[in-house]
Design an enzyme around this catalytic site. Structure first.
Site, PDB file in Angstrom:
ATOM      1  N   TYR A  12       0.862  -1.181   0.000  1.00  0.00           N
ATOM      2  CA  TYR A  12       0.000   0.000   0.000  1.00  0.00           C
ATOM      3  C   TYR A  12       0.896   1.228   0.000  1.00  0.00           C
ATOM      4  O   TYR A  12       1.510   1.549   1.001  1.00  0.00           O
ATOM      5  CB  TYR A  12      -0.924  -0.042   1.222  1.00  0.00           C
ATOM      6  CG  TYR A  12      -1.822   1.170   1.428  1.00  0.00           C
ATOM      7  CD1 TYR A  12      -2.056   2.105   0.430  1.00  0.00           C
ATOM      8  CD2 TYR A  12      -2.479   1.351   2.638  1.00  0.00           C
ATOM      9  CE1 TYR A  12      -2.891   3.198   0.638  1.00  0.00           C
ATOM     10  CE2 TYR A  12      -3.319   2.440   2.859  1.00  0.00           C
ATOM     11  CZ  TYR A  12      -3.517   3.354   1.855  1.00  0.00           C
ATOM     12  OH  TYR A  12      -4.335   4.435   2.068  1.00  0.00           O
ATOM     13  N   LYS A  71      -1.269  -1.316  -4.199  1.00  0.00           N
ATOM     14  CA  LYS A  71      -2.324  -0.302  -4.218  1.00  0.00           C
ATOM     15  C   LYS A  71      -1.606   1.023  -4.329  1.00  0.00           C
ATOM     16  O   LYS A  71      -0.907   1.451  -3.416  1.00  0.00           O
ATOM     17  CB  LYS A  71      -3.145  -0.365  -2.939  1.00  0.00           C
ATOM     18  CG  LYS A  71      -3.987   0.859  -2.653  1.00  0.00           C
ATOM     19  CD  LYS A  71      -5.039   0.507  -1.629  1.00  0.00           C
ATOM     20  CE  LYS A  71      -5.362   1.600  -0.627  1.00  0.00           C
ATOM     21  NZ  LYS A  71      -5.703   2.869  -1.207  1.00  0.00           N
TER      22      LYS A  71
HETATM   23  C1  NAY Z   1      -7.560   4.063   1.724  1.00  0.00           C
HETATM   24  O1  NAY Z   1      -6.694   3.396   2.249  1.00  0.00           O
HETATM   25  O2  NAY Z   1      -8.653   4.210   2.252  1.00  0.00           O
HETATM   26  C2  NAY Z   1      -7.251   4.715   0.456  1.00  0.00           C
HETATM   27  O3  NAY Z   1      -6.164   5.190   0.264  1.00  0.00           O
HETATM   28  C3  NAY Z   1      -8.277   4.750  -0.589  1.00  0.00           C
HETATM   29  C4  NAY Z   1      -7.959   5.773  -1.608  1.00  0.00           C
HETATM   30  C5  NAY Z   1      -8.435   7.111  -1.121  1.00  0.00           C
HETATM   31  N1  NAY Z   1      -7.349   7.807  -0.538  1.00  0.00           N
HETATM   32  C6  NAY Z   1      -7.456   8.445   0.635  1.00  0.00           C
HETATM   33  C7  NAY Z   1      -6.226   9.044   1.189  1.00  0.00           C
HETATM   34  O4  NAY Z   1      -8.500   8.564   1.220  1.00  0.00           O
HETATM   35  O5  NAY Z   1     -10.255   7.132  -2.534  1.00  0.00           O
HETATM   36  C8  NAY Z   1      -9.080   7.835  -2.267  1.00  0.00           C
HETATM   37  C9  NAY Z   1      -9.404   9.290  -1.970  1.00  0.00           C
HETATM   38  O6  NAY Z   1     -10.102   9.401  -0.760  1.00  0.00           O
HETATM   39  C10 NAY Z   1     -10.252   9.909  -3.058  1.00  0.00           C
HETATM   40  O7  NAY Z   1      -9.672   9.700  -4.303  1.00  0.00           O
HETATM   41  C11 NAY Z   1     -10.480  11.406  -2.812  1.00  0.00           C
HETATM   42  O8  NAY Z   1      -9.277  12.108  -2.985  1.00  0.00           O
END
Ligand code: NAY
Length: 292
Positions: free
Chosen positions: A136, A164
């Site tokens: 990740y 990821k």
């Molecule tokens: C996670 O571990 O929940 C993620 O990284 C999922 C990816 C999301 N990143 C974060 C930092 O929340 O879905 C994205 C992100 O929220 C979305 O693209 C809005 O910027």
């Protein structure tokens, strides 16, 4: 690893006002994602799941509740990484015994590690359990950047099957895709789903799929059918929504929208603030404009 491809929700959890897990609400979030968002899988214990705010017992309970509710209906990926590699190994065993389809581990953060230390962390986890592991990578939150050469070195570790990739660096993504055609790459920024698919990712994991999974599916499918103009049109609509969500506070706003969809998404766990009255009002406006 076809079961790990496709669209996965970065699962929210429901938290009570006192910070404890709202199990019933969390079950509702799982059901909503499976039944209404129709995603292929759930990424449990990620940033969106407030994982780095939880103690070990609460992390375990989240993993248990989600598995109990989801059964084998969708693919389950358990994010078990963090600052304590021994906890990560304990959680890796825990989710593997529960039947999770894969584990994922965030790059170790807080202290600044050299690559040997990062590789050691991944080896320890990957060798400890009989399960597939996705790296990740989320440099915006961890500060840890991994080069193509170093990704290749990590992919050589047994059990590591992909990454990821939550970054806006499309040059790195393109180089990585070309260098590692057989590794799984799941992209992490929902607002960049279309360009990620064009660059050949195998799927994506997103927070906004909790409320916008159906549109994300349209983008994913249209892009893979090479209907780029149509996919871009849906990405534009989606990004109007995502921009409004980000402006109002990402995780609290998604929780408030879930509530408007009839899902008891609860509060955020402190010190993350829950939505204020004005954020709740704005979440309703966003829901009315884009999602109802
Ligand atoms: C996670 O571990 O929940 C993620 O990284 C999922 C990816 C999301 N990143 C974060 C930092 O929340 O879905 C994205 C992100 O929220 C979305 O693209 C809005 O910027």
């Amino acid at each position: 690893h076809d079961d790990l491809k496709g669209l996965h929700t970065a699962l929210m959890i429901s938290v009570n006002k006192d910070g404890s897990l709202n199990e019933e609400g969390t079950r509702q979030i799982v059901r909503h994602n499976i039944d209404r968002m129709k995603v292929d899988g759930l990424y449990v214990g990620g940033s969106t799941g407030e994982n780095f705010l939880l103690d070990t017992d609460m992390k375990k309970r989240v993993f248990e509740v989600v598995k109990d509710e989801a059964g084998s209906e969708v693919t389950l990926i358990g994010q078990i990484g963090g600052t304590n590699v021994y906890e990560a190994i304990d959680l890796a065993h825990f989710v593997t015994d529960l039947g999770y389809d894969a584990i994922s581990a965030v790059t170790p953060f807080y202290y600044k590690y050299n690559f040997e230390e990062i590789r050691d962390y991944y080896k320890m986890i990957a060798q400890a359990v009989d399960n597939r592991l996705l790296i990740y990578s989320i440099p915006d939150l961890t500060g840890v950047e991994i080069s193509v050469e170093n990704f290749k070195a990590l992919f050589e570790i047994d059990n590591i099957v992909g990454v990821k990739f939550t970054a806006a660096d499309f040059f790195l993504l393109e180089r990585l895709r070309k260098a590692c055609p057989d590794e799984l790459i799941l992209s992490g920024f929902d607002e960049m789903l279309l360009p990620a698919v064009v660059n050949g990712v195998d799927g994506a994991i997103g927070s906004t799929y909790n409320v916008n999974g159906v549109k994300a599916r349209e983008i994913f499918d249209l892009a893979r059918q090479n209907k780029i103009d149509q996919a871009l049109e849906v990405q534009h609509q989606t990004n109007d929504l995502i921009e409004a969500i980000l402006d109002n506070g990402l995780y609290p706003t998604i929780k408030e929208i879930l509530k408007l969809m009839g899902v008891d998404a609860g509060y955020n766990r402190r010190p993350m603030a829950s939505a204020s009255d004005s954020q709740i009002a704005q979440a309703k406006a966003i829901y009315d404009q884009y999602l109802s």
